[in-house]
Design a protein around this motif. Structure first.
Motif, PDB file in Angstrom:
ATOM      1  N   PHE A  91     -10.768  -2.486   4.341  1.00  0.00           N
ATOM      2  CA  PHE A  91      -9.738  -3.420   4.789  1.00  0.00           C
ATOM      3  C   PHE A  91      -9.817  -3.667   6.293  1.00  0.00           C
ATOM      4  CE2 PHE A  91      -7.807  -2.361   0.720  1.00  0.00           C
ATOM      5  CZ  PHE A  91      -7.335  -3.598   0.310  1.00  0.00           C
ATOM      6  N   GLU A  92     -10.951  -3.429   6.879  1.00  0.00           N
ATOM      7  CA  GLU A  92     -11.091  -3.654   8.310  1.00  0.00           C
ATOM      8  C   GLU A  92     -10.815  -5.119   8.631  1.00  0.00           C
ATOM      9  OE1 GLU A  92     -14.239  -2.725  11.942  1.00  0.00           O
ATOM     10  OE2 GLU A  92     -14.894  -2.589   9.850  1.00  0.00           O
ATOM     11  N   LEU A 105      -0.273  -4.677   3.718  1.00  0.00           N
ATOM     12  CA  LEU A 105      -1.401  -5.213   4.468  1.00  0.00           C
ATOM     13  C   LEU A 105      -1.304  -6.730   4.465  1.00  0.00           C
ATOM     14  CD1 LEU A 105      -4.394  -3.033   3.186  1.00  0.00           C
ATOM     15  CD2 LEU A 105      -2.858  -2.618   5.124  1.00  0.00           C
ATOM     16  N   GLN A 117      -8.108   3.626   0.316  1.00  0.00           N
ATOM     17  CA  GLN A 117      -8.118   2.681  -0.765  1.00  0.00           C
ATOM     18  C   GLN A 117      -9.435   2.002  -0.911  1.00  0.00           C
ATOM     19  OE1 GLN A 117      -5.309   0.847   1.561  1.00  0.00           O
ATOM     20  NE2 GLN A 117      -5.669  -1.118   0.753  1.00  0.00           N
ATOM     21  N   TYR A 168      -8.775 -12.894  -0.713  1.00  0.00           N
ATOM     22  CA  TYR A 168      -7.462 -13.233  -0.174  1.00  0.00           C
ATOM     23  C   TYR A 168      -6.516 -13.637  -1.283  1.00  0.00           C
ATOM     24  CZ  TYR A 168      -3.971 -15.849   2.411  1.00  0.00           C
ATOM     25  OH  TYR A 168      -2.805 -16.325   2.926  1.00  0.00           O
ATOM     26  N   GLN A 207     -12.211  -1.365  -1.902  1.00  0.00           N
ATOM     27  CA  GLN A 207     -12.585  -2.643  -1.296  1.00  0.00           C
ATOM     28  C   GLN A 207     -11.467  -3.656  -1.466  1.00  0.00           C
ATOM     29  OE1 GLN A 207     -15.081  -3.537   0.418  1.00  0.00           O
ATOM     30  NE2 GLN A 207     -16.274  -1.693   0.286  1.00  0.00           N
ATOM     31  N   PRO A 208     -11.167  -4.422  -0.434  1.00  0.00           N
ATOM     32  CA  PRO A 208     -10.094  -5.372  -0.547  1.00  0.00           C
ATOM     33  C   PRO A 208     -10.495  -6.510  -1.436  1.00  0.00           C
ATOM     34  CG  PRO A 208     -11.224  -5.705   1.492  1.00  0.00           C
ATOM     35  CD  PRO A 208     -11.887  -4.564   0.813  1.00  0.00           C
ATOM     36  N   GLN A 216      -5.560  -9.036  -5.926  1.00  0.00           N
ATOM     37  CA  GLN A 216      -5.588  -7.591  -5.823  1.00  0.00           C
ATOM     38  C   GLN A 216      -6.160  -6.865  -6.999  1.00  0.00           C
ATOM     39  OE1 GLN A 216      -2.584  -9.074  -4.821  1.00  0.00           O
ATOM     40  NE2 GLN A 216      -3.189  -8.947  -2.730  1.00  0.00           N
ATOM     41  N   TRP A 230      -7.799  -6.429   8.498  1.00  0.00           N
ATOM     42  CA  TRP A 230      -6.465  -6.714   7.994  1.00  0.00           C
ATOM     43  C   TRP A 230      -5.459  -6.102   8.956  1.00  0.00           C
ATOM     44  CZ3 TRP A 230      -5.192  -8.245   2.579  1.00  0.00           C
ATOM     45  CH2 TRP A 230      -6.303  -8.766   1.907  1.00  0.00           C
ATOM     46  N   VAL A 232      -6.100  -2.655  10.923  1.00  0.00           N
ATOM     47  CA  VAL A 232      -6.629  -1.627  10.040  1.00  0.00           C
ATOM     48  C   VAL A 232      -8.055  -1.295  10.468  1.00  0.00           C
ATOM     49  CG1 VAL A 232      -7.223  -1.048   7.649  1.00  0.00           C
ATOM     50  CG2 VAL A 232      -5.171  -2.413   8.144  1.00  0.00           C
ATOM     51  N   PRO A 241      -3.295 -10.324   5.238  1.00  0.00           N
ATOM     52  CA  PRO A 241      -4.689 -10.795   5.293  1.00  0.00           C
ATOM     53  C   PRO A 241      -5.104 -11.273   6.682  1.00  0.00           C
ATOM     54  CG  PRO A 241      -3.504 -11.804   3.462  1.00  0.00           C
ATOM     55  CD  PRO A 241      -2.481 -11.129   4.314  1.00  0.00           C
ATOM     56  N   VAL A 294       0.821  -1.217   0.000  1.00  0.00           N
ATOM     57  CA  VAL A 294       0.000   0.000   0.000  1.00  0.00           C
ATOM     58  C   VAL A 294       0.853   1.265   0.000  1.00  0.00           C
ATOM     59  CG1 VAL A 294      -2.085  -1.013   0.994  1.00  0.00           C
ATOM     60  CG2 VAL A 294      -0.296  -0.149   2.523  1.00  0.00           C
TER      61      VAL A 294
END
Length: 213
Positions: free
Chosen positions: A87-88, A39, A186, A192, A188-189, A195, A90, A78, A41, A17
């Motif tokens: 990314f909550e 970040l 950033q 897993y 939405q993640p 990207q 992570w 995060v 996972p 990031v």
């Protein structure tokens, strides 16, 4: 095994990031600081190992096992709005070094800056090797000292669209869709190990319990 020695751990399948490798930071006293903010996972088996070596370093440091008030920790969760949200859960780790780190390809072959320069972007997948190091200078805490990392080109990771204000500046001036280089935030993640497209972007370090910027 991700843990190679008592003081080093490899964190697999991280998302870049912030690229402070091709954009290093000159120091006031001379020298250069290279950073790689990633970040990790949720549920990564490498995180308990990272915490363990950091706790060992804290115990053996001048802090005697007690993290001082307002000190930085080696990693941080995060929050819901960090990096633009999404990314909550992570974990963010900021690898720091004062010498140019060795960069490897997936076959374990060292790469030169001219080879990996175009591969460094927000959203790239990497494995990083870090150690834990206590410090007590202007700020204090336990940091992730970046030893080396490898770029996982086969992941074909797309670039993360990280923009500071979230405003489409180019669109406002008729530039149609091309974004300014970032600063925090950033989207939405991805699933897993997967990207989306880059743009560097750095974010202010989290509150107490996060890493040194």
């Amino acid at each position: 095994m991700p843990q190679f020695t008592d003081t080093t751990v490899k964190l697999d399948n991280c998302i870049v990031v912030w690229d402070g490798i091709t954009n290093p930071e000159p120091q006031d006293q001379g020298g250069t600081k290279w950073t790689l903010k990633v970040l990790v996972p949720p549920g990564s088996p490498d995180l308990p190992l990272l915490d363990a070596i950091a706790q060992n370093e804290l115990r053996s440091s001048e802090f005697k096992g007690q993290l001082p008030a307002n000190a930085y920790w080696i990693m941080n969760q995060v929050g819901p709005t960090e990096f633009g949200g999404g990314f909550e859960g992570w974990t963010v780790v900021n690898g720091i070094t004062y010498r140019l780190p060795t960069v490897y390809d997936e076959a374990g072959k060292p790469m030169q800056p001219m080879q990996y320069g175009s591969l460094m972007y927000s959203g790239q997948t990497v494995d990083i090797l870090v150690s834990a190091k206590a410090y007590n200078t202007v700020s204090k805490g336990v940091k992730a000292q970046l030893e080396a990392f490898s770029i996982k080109s086969s992941a074909n990771s797309a670039q993360l669209n990280i923009g500071g204000s979230g405003v489409d500046h180019a669109g406002a001036f008729g530039g149609g869709g091309q974004q300014q280089p970032p600063q925090g935030g950033q989207q939405q993640p991805p699933a897993y190990g997967q990207q989306q497209p880059p743009q560097g972007g750095q974010q202010q370090p989290p509150a107490y319990g996060q890493q040194q910027p």
